[in-house]
Every structure is written in C-alpha cells, then in structure tokens.
Design a protein around this motif. Sequence first.
Motif, mmCIF file in Angstrom:
data_model
loop_
_atom_site.group_PDB
_atom_site.id
_atom_site.type_symbol
_atom_site.label_atom_id
_atom_site.label_comp_id
_atom_site.label_asym_id
_atom_site.label_seq_id
_atom_site.Cartn_x
_atom_site.Cartn_y
_atom_site.Cartn_z
ATOM 1 N N LEU A 174 0.746 -1.203 -0.077
ATOM 2 C CA LEU A 174 0.536 -0.685 0.198
ATOM 3 C C LEU A 174 0.673 1.431 -0.229
ATOM 4 C CD1 LEU A 174 -2.844 -1.204 2.633
ATOM 5 C CD2 LEU A 174 -3.228 -0.652 0.323
ATOM 6 N N LYS A 175 2.039 1.579 0.745
ATOM 7 C CA LYS A 175 2.263 1.859 0.776
ATOM 8 C C LYS A 175 3.498 2.735 -0.312
ATOM 9 C CE LYS A 175 6.857 4.422 2.799
ATOM 10 N NZ LYS A 175 7.876 3.961 4.003
ATOM 11 N N ARG A 190 0.903 3.933 -3.215
ATOM 12 C CA ARG A 190 1.367 5.053 -2.744
ATOM 13 C C ARG A 190 1.610 6.190 -3.081
ATOM 14 N NH1 ARG A 190 -2.512 3.151 2.664
ATOM 15 N NH2 ARG A 190 -4.467 3.140 2.031
ATOM 16 N N GLU A 191 2.681 5.851 -3.203
ATOM 17 C CA GLU A 191 4.010 6.261 -3.255
ATOM 18 C C GLU A 191 3.757 7.148 -4.907
ATOM 19 O OE1 GLU A 191 7.656 4.208 -2.422
ATOM 20 O OE2 GLU A 191 7.303 5.580 -0.281
ATOM 21 N N ILE A 196 1.022 6.731 -6.984
ATOM 22 C CA ILE A 196 0.566 7.670 -7.261
ATOM 23 C C ILE A 196 0.729 8.944 -7.205
ATOM 24 C CG2 ILE A 196 -2.067 8.223 -6.925
ATOM 25 C CD1 ILE A 196 -2.743 5.261 -6.089
ATOM 26 N N GLN A 197 1.202 9.437 -6.449
ATOM 27 C CA GLN A 197 2.009 10.210 -6.006
ATOM 28 C C GLN A 197 3.445 10.708 -6.986
ATOM 29 O OE1 GLN A 197 2.864 11.131 -2.093
ATOM 30 N NE2 GLN A 197 0.986 11.295 -1.125
ATOM 31 N N PRO A 219 -6.684 1.422 -7.545
ATOM 32 C CA PRO A 219 -6.616 2.702 -5.886
ATOM 33 C C PRO A 219 -7.606 2.291 -5.524
ATOM 34 C CG PRO A 219 -5.722 3.339 -8.194
ATOM 35 C CD PRO A 219 -6.470 1.789 -8.201
#
Length: 65
Positions: free
Chosen positions: A31-32, A35-36, A38-39, A57
Amino acid sequence: MDRTTHVQYLVSARDLSGSVNLGRDTAEAALKKARELIQEGYLDVRICTPRGLLLSPEEFDQLVG
C-alpha cells in the motif's frame, strides 16, 4: 545455493518511460509503495495479492483490515 525470494504482493504501474513491477512482503508495504507511485504520477497502479486478486486504487482499502 537457491536464492529465490517469494514475494507476497506485486505492485505494478506505468509511466511515459515504461512499466514497473515491484514486490513487497506485506500488505502495508505494498500500500505504501502504491500510494508513493500514485503521488509520483504513475498510471494504472495496481496491487496483486497472494491469492491473485488484482486491486485498483479504489479497492486498496480491501487490504486494510
């Protein structure tokens, strides 16, 4: 000597230069990383679970429990 590693979760994504596939041992780590990515602007970010479930997502909350 067998140095094979067994990855539990696979995080995949793509950007203008190509695609990436990154293994993670835990749901939290997957998950981490997702999310990174995606950012950082990656597209089509997905997490594949040990059971073969492919999560987008919008479905990442299924990993938190």
